[in-house]
Design an enzyme around this catalytic site. Structure first.
Site: not given
Ligand code: NDP
Ligand code: OXD
Length: 321
Positions: A236, A284
């Protein structure tokens, strides 16, 4: 039509993500169920049990007193979390193979782009300049993936398969074959010190806002054949300090950047990112998921719930992701 009602609150979608297209999709995916697309005044809000949303206006969801669940039509729920009046019901986010594989493609594409010096080669082509530079193998490069969730883990595994040395960093301990997994604040610096290409797939929460800043970039490894580290952010825009990124590119703290997300979207025409020679801008669309897959996923979750099963991929509201 006696199945519980589904309301759609969708803002900001264009083309394939337009509200009208979602309505057609959900009508198809949920036969026999009334699907209302807001704004619509021809129904009783008390009858709505399910809401499928994308960037709803704060306060909109509070209008449904008998809501059972909110389906966020994307993976990231940061926009939803800013609504102080959000009903206290489960929030289900998208985690589907289609989204995951598209994000893995994006990460692999951009890691390879920097590793194979594509920015330099394309500039040479525009100048009709035949000037190859030394190339190095994938095993010479360490990629660090911030966020080892659904998306980060898949990207890390694909990169390791290509021969990169891959480590990952998450909030809690994780274990993935072939990936060096670090976690928590105490292991952030060791993670950064071994990272030549930093891939960020963190969610945006109060803990992660502006985590991608000069202090963090200065800790990245500078010993790779690329000379200076690279940042790839598809999480993000709120994760990054954009002034720091530009200043770090200009003073050599960063060698190159790929960004899919920005503090302000669409990226304003005046942003220096558009024309910076070492920045790759994408709008995006790293994982522009097939909406048909998402509507089928939501329909399946509703059927599971009505059969007495638990929802999948429920957001932890205290963590914010
Ligand atoms: P998940 O919830 O599966 O994974 C999030 C990961 O981030 C986990 O490993 C979590 O740790 C880690 N995390 C969260 N907070 C912290 C922190 N403070 N310190 C260290 N690690 C942290 O999310 P997804 O993988 O499904 O998606 C990730 C992000 O990708 C979404 O939230 C979204 O913002 C972005 N996204 C962007 C898209 C695009 O088109 N650009 C499309 C889809 C998503 P833990 O495993 O310990 O919980
Ligand atoms: C999502 C994105 O969060 O598209 O799925 O950014």
């Amino acid at each position: 039509m006696n199945k519980a009602m589904l309301a759609l609150l969708i803002h900001g979608g264009t083309e394939n993500w337009s509200p009208q297209r979602w309505k057609i999709r959900f009508d198809t995916a949920c036969p026999g169920r009334r699907v209302v697309l807001l704004p619509d005044t021809g129904f009783d809000p008390a009858e709505v049990r399910y809401a499928a949303v994308w960037k709803p206006t704060p306060g909109e969801l509070a209008a449904f007193p008998n809501l059972r669940v909110i389906f966020n039509l994307g993976a990231g729920v940061d926009a939803l979390m800013t609504d102080a009046s959000l009903p206290n019901v489960p929030i289900v986010r998208v985690a589907v193979a289609d989204l995951t594989s598209r994000m893995t493609e994006y990460v692999v594409l951009h890691v390879l782009m920097h590793h194979r010096q594509e920015l330099y080669l394309r500039a040479s082509q525009r100048q009709k300049r035949w000037a190859p530079k030394a190339q190095w193998p994938a095993r010479a490069i360490s990629v660090g993936v911030m966020g080892l969730g659904v998306l980060g883990a898949s990207a890390a595994i694909a990169l390791a398969r290509l021969g990169f040395r891959v480590s990952g960093w998450s909030a809690s301990r994780s274990a993935i074959d072939g990936i060096e997994c670090l976690h928590g604040d105490a292991q952030l610096d060791p993670f950064l010190r071994r990272t030549d290409i930093l891939v960020c797939l963190l969610p945006l929460t109060p803990d992660t806002r502006h985590i991608l800043n000069r202090g963090l970039f200065a800790k990245l490894s500078r010993s790779s054949p690329m000379g200076a580290p690279v940042l790839i952010n598809a999480g993000r825009g709120g994760l990054q300090n954009e002034a720091d990124i530009l200043a770090c590119l200009d003073d050599g703290t960063l060698g190159g950047v790929s960004l899919d997300v920005y503090e302000t979207e669409p990226l304003p025409a005046a942003s220096p990112f558009w024309t910076h020679p070492r920045v790759v801008v994408t709008p995006h669309n790293a994982a522009d998921t097939d909406p048909d897959e998402i509507s089928k996923y939501v329909a399946r979750q509703i059927e599971r719930y009505e059969a007495g099963e638990a929802f999948e991929n429920v957001v932890d509201r205290t963590r914010g992701y």
